[in-house]
Motif scaffolding. Structure first.
Motif, PDB file in Angstrom:
ATOM      1  N   ARG A 128       0.734  -0.840   0.059  1.00  0.00           N
ATOM      2  CA  ARG A 128      -0.109  -0.109  -0.014  1.00  0.00           C
ATOM      3  C   ARG A 128       0.831   1.212   0.057  1.00  0.00           C
ATOM      4  N   ARG A 129       0.333   2.212  -0.784  1.00  0.00           N
ATOM      5  CA  ARG A 129       1.019   3.481  -0.646  1.00  0.00           C
ATOM      6  C   ARG A 129       0.987   4.487   0.226  1.00  0.00           C
ATOM      7  N   GLY A 130       1.960   5.044   1.052  1.00  0.00           N
ATOM      8  CA  GLY A 130       1.849   5.788   2.285  1.00  0.00           C
ATOM      9  C   GLY A 130       1.038   7.163   1.656  1.00  0.00           C
ATOM     10  N   PRO A 131       0.614   7.978   2.561  1.00  0.00           N
ATOM     11  CA  PRO A 131       0.934   7.661   4.144  1.00  0.00           C
ATOM     12  C   PRO A 131       0.002   6.594   4.578  1.00  0.00           C
ATOM     13  N   HIS A 132       0.464   5.984   5.528  1.00  0.00           N
ATOM     14  CA  HIS A 132      -0.540   4.816   6.175  1.00  0.00           C
ATOM     15  C   HIS A 132      -1.274   5.417   7.434  1.00  0.00           C
ATOM     16  N   ARG A 133      -2.428   5.311   7.598  1.00  0.00           N
ATOM     17  CA  ARG A 133      -3.228   5.986   8.580  1.00  0.00           C
ATOM     18  C   ARG A 133      -3.478   4.852   9.900  1.00  0.00           C
ATOM     19  N   MET A 134      -3.481   5.206  11.037  1.00  0.00           N
ATOM     20  CA  MET A 134      -3.802   4.289  12.147  1.00  0.00           C
ATOM     21  C   MET A 134      -4.433   5.119  13.154  1.00  0.00           C
ATOM     22  N   VAL A 135      -5.093   4.609  14.074  1.00  0.00           N
ATOM     23  CA  VAL A 135      -5.616   5.165  15.590  1.00  0.00           C
ATOM     24  C   VAL A 135      -4.908   4.457  16.779  1.00  0.00           C
ATOM     25  N   LEU A 136      -4.375   5.011  17.534  1.00  0.00           N
ATOM     26  CA  LEU A 136      -4.113   4.382  18.792  1.00  0.00           C
ATOM     27  C   LEU A 136      -4.640   5.174  20.115  1.00  0.00           C
ATOM     28  N   GLY A 137      -5.588   4.405  20.740  1.00  0.00           N
ATOM     29  CA  GLY A 137      -6.388   4.968  21.815  1.00  0.00           C
ATOM     30  C   GLY A 137      -7.483   5.865  20.922  1.00  0.00           C
ATOM     31  N   SER A 138      -7.350   7.206  21.122  1.00  0.00           N
ATOM     32  CA  SER A 138      -8.291   7.871  20.312  1.00  0.00           C
ATOM     33  C   SER A 138      -7.573   8.967  19.294  1.00  0.00           C
ATOM     34  N   THR A 139      -6.200   8.572  19.175  1.00  0.00           N
ATOM     35  CA  THR A 139      -5.446   9.841  18.622  1.00  0.00           C
ATOM     36  C   THR A 139      -5.032   9.060  17.156  1.00  0.00           C
ATOM     37  N   PRO A 140      -5.332   9.854  15.964  1.00  0.00           N
ATOM     38  CA  PRO A 140      -5.004   9.472  14.745  1.00  0.00           C
ATOM     39  C   PRO A 140      -3.558   9.856  14.460  1.00  0.00           C
ATOM     40  N   TYR A 141      -2.802   9.018  13.691  1.00  0.00           N
ATOM     41  CA  TYR A 141      -1.643   9.035  13.148  1.00  0.00           C
ATOM     42  C   TYR A 141      -1.471   8.688  11.466  1.00  0.00           C
ATOM     43  N   SER A 142      -0.754   9.534  11.173  1.00  0.00           N
ATOM     44  CA  SER A 142      -0.320   9.230   9.339  1.00  0.00           C
ATOM     45  C   SER A 142       0.983   9.114   9.480  1.00  0.00           C
ATOM     46  N   LEU A 143       1.502   7.877   8.546  1.00  0.00           N
ATOM     47  CA  LEU A 143       3.027   7.473   8.616  1.00  0.00           C
ATOM     48  C   LEU A 143       3.352   7.505   7.145  1.00  0.00           C
ATOM     49  N   PHE A 144       4.471   8.397   7.043  1.00  0.00           N
ATOM     50  CA  PHE A 144       4.866   8.632   5.678  1.00  0.00           C
ATOM     51  C   PHE A 144       6.427   7.927   5.673  1.00  0.00           C
ATOM     52  N   PRO A 145       6.604   7.217   4.527  1.00  0.00           N
ATOM     53  CA  PRO A 145       8.068   6.463   4.445  1.00  0.00           C
ATOM     54  C   PRO A 145       8.944   7.476   4.202  1.00  0.00           C
ATOM     55  N   ILE A 146      10.082   7.570   4.650  1.00  0.00           N
ATOM     56  CA  ILE A 146      11.446   8.234   4.282  1.00  0.00           C
ATOM     57  C   ILE A 146      12.083   7.488   3.410  1.00  0.00           C
ATOM     58  N   ARG A 147      12.328   7.671   2.116  1.00  0.00           N
ATOM     59  CA  ARG A 147      13.344   6.914   1.245  1.00  0.00           C
ATOM     60  C   ARG A 147      14.649   7.559   0.849  1.00  0.00           C
TER      61      ARG A 147
END
Length: 557
Positions: free
Chosen positions: A204-223
């Motif tokens: 899957r292409r970034g950013p990858h999104r996830m929620v931990l607890g109630s906090t959202p995060y977006s994860l971007f690969p650094i190449r």
């Protein structure tokens, strides 16, 4: 945007009722509410829109306004549709707490105000971010004075209210914003890294999104700079070495311009990553030269001379010559078409870093070479001082992978393995060849164990543990079944707990009193259980040979 700009937009139909001296406040967002206490939903800087449904009498106004002021909102806008006019008690409460107050004409929908403010704020932030990226690009391209990833992350936090962190693939915190809150705890870093690696393995292409607890995060690969997502022939070539940028926000609703700008930030950080890798070139070459001498049987004096060259590079300022440990790692993928050596090299350079050390360059005391699918690390240890009673604190295999097991397992998915072996410390060039063989043998012990991520240390090579992994599976199964199956069957039928009793009895070296105390049993009850074990297995637990057989069967089961 500024509050003053709201009054300059005739289409919004806003009328200022108080707080003219505060019109230079910055609006960072909009919230519509009719809750009596909306504090849990406020972050500060909002324009709060309300239809006044929360107000039952004049006494309600001051507590409501006090809550908004304490939350740091920019201003309050009250609709006239419900009561016709904004009540004087609300005007007075806003004046008391220095909170700017607007009246919203009944012909104007709150949605129109929200849309206008969001559009303006997003446009200004995108412009701010473009300026941030451009400014930092100039800083970083001018040389190391740019300050590394921390500078651009601080700018994201202070200028754009975006908290962000740079993490290694194992979840080590490399850099983070110092604006807006505390640093991420280690367990959260590991979860973010594991999610990123798992998503990367799916393609899957970034950013990858996830929620931990109630906090959202977006994860971007650094190449690495100059490498497109398609540059690697196989994602497995880089998945265990790429850094990631974790942003505390949900990028799912971001416009393309915002996403493009964050991609620009990852490229800036990739510049620092490339500089770090370039700095490792000397250490890698030193490791390669030393290991070639060791493996070709060079004279100890020649190896010692090369180590004297390596020591000042790896331990600058150290007065005494260090001791050394050797760590061998192997990354293997099903099918064998992906070379594991470079991945293992990068991985060793990462996991051998002190977990309490932060920053992009804490691995400058590690030299790692690779050949084929194997990577070999020379890890210097400060010379033993007199107060340490002849012992040094070296690397322990069972702790080395403990904090990185979950992220690595996610990146390995179901087709990869990491195995690792650690030697004892050696004090001279003569001991390096033996240390290398010891580390390789420990890695083979780790490879014989189940699991995607396994390690073994030199301590285990002087124990029966060395032999157990190499017993053929069918022999292991037959041996353990013959001794333990009768006890397991009896436990299932009678809930007699014979297996736990046997384990405790052996662990207490056959002491009836200590074992009974541990199991909270009367000694006579313990004797009855041991007698039942002997009867079912035709063994005698007073004999050393039978005790040893039971011990090995339990370890192999």
């Amino acid at each position: 945007m500024r509050l003053r700009a709201l009054l300059d937009t005739d289409a919004l139909g806003l009328k200022l009722l108080g707080g003219e001296e505060e019109l230079d406040r910055t609006v960072r967002g909009v919230m519509t509410t009719d809750l009596r206490d909306p504090s849990r939903y406020l972050a500060g800087g909002e324009l709060v829109l309300t239809g006044l449904a929360w107000r039952r009498d004049s006494a309600d106004s001051e507590p409501f306004v006090r809550i908004l002021a304490q939350a740091g909102v920019a201003a309050l806008a009250a609709g006239e549709a419900e009561l016709g006019d904004v009540p004087e008690d609300l005007v007075a409460a806003c004046a008391q707490h220095r909170l700017p107050l607007f009246a919203v004409h009944e012909s104007v929908a709150f949605a129109s105000i929200t849309e206008h403010v969001v559009r303006q704020v997003s446009g200004e932030r995108a412009g701010d971010l473009a300026a941030v990226v451009d400014r930092h690009r100039r800083m970083m391209t001018s040389g190391p004075a740019g300050g590394g990833p921390d500078v651009v992350l601080d700018l994201l936090g202070s200028d754009l209210d975006l908290r962000a962190w740079v993490l290694s693939p194992t979840g080590r915190l490399i850099a983070g914003s110092k604006v807006g809150g505390p640093a991420l705890p280690a367990d959260l870093c590991a979860k973010l890294a594991a999610e990123h690696l798992a998503a990367a393995r799916t393609g899957r292409r970034g950013p990858h999104r996830m929620v931990l607890g109630s906090t959202p995060y977006s994860l971007f690969p650094i190449r690495s700079t100059g490498r497109s997502p398609q540059a690697a022939r196989d994602v497995r070539e880089t998945v265990l070495s790429d850094w990631l940028l974790a942003v505390e926000a949900d990028a799912g609703d971001w416009p393309e311009e915002r996403l493009d700008l964050l991609q620009g930030v990852t490229q800036l950080i990739a510049v620092e990553r490339d500089r770090r890798d370039a700095a490792r070139t000397v250490r890698r070459r030193l490791a390669q030269e030393v290991l070639e001498l060791v493996q070709t049987g060079a004279a100890p004096a020649e190896i010692a001379a090369r180590l004297r060259v390596a020591a000042p590079v790896l331990l600058p300022g150290l007065g005494a010559a260090p001791h050394w440990q050797v760590v061998v790692a192997r990354v293997e993928w099903d099918g064998g078409e992906v070379e594991g050596g470079p991945v293992a090299q990068s991985l060793l350079e990462e996991i051998l870093v002190d977990p309490l050390t932060t920053g992009p360059e804490p691995s400058d005391r590690i030299a790692v070479a690779h050949t084929g699918d194997e990577a070999i690390a020379l890890v210097p240890l400060p010379a033993v001082s007199a107060e340490h009673d002849g012992s040094e604190e070296g690397i322990l295999a069972d702790l080395l992978l403990e904090s990185v097991r979950d992220p690595l397992s996610a990146g390995l998915d179901d087709d990869g393995r990491v195995t690792l072996g650690v030697s004892a410390a050696v004090h001279s060039a003569e001991g390096l060849r033996g240390a290398l063989e010891e580390a390789r043998h420990a890695r083979r012990v780790a490879a014989a164990r189940p699991g995607r991520v396994c390690a073994a240390g030199h301590q285990e090579l002087a124990s029966h543990v060395l032999l157990l992994p190499f017993v053929p599976d069918d022999v292991r199964r037959a041996f353990t079944a013959r001794l333990l199956d009768p006890l397991r069957d009896y436990d299932r039928r009678h809930r007699a707990e014979l297996i736990p009793t046997l384990e405790a009895f052996l662990d207490c070296d056959g002491s009836w009193t200590r074992c009974a105390t541990r199991l909270h049993l009367h000694v006579n009850t313990l004797r009855y259980r041991v007698g039942r074990i002997e009867q079912l297995t035709s063994r005698d637990l007073s004999r050393l040979e039978d005790k040893l057989d039971f011990f090995l069967a339990l370890r192999m089961s």
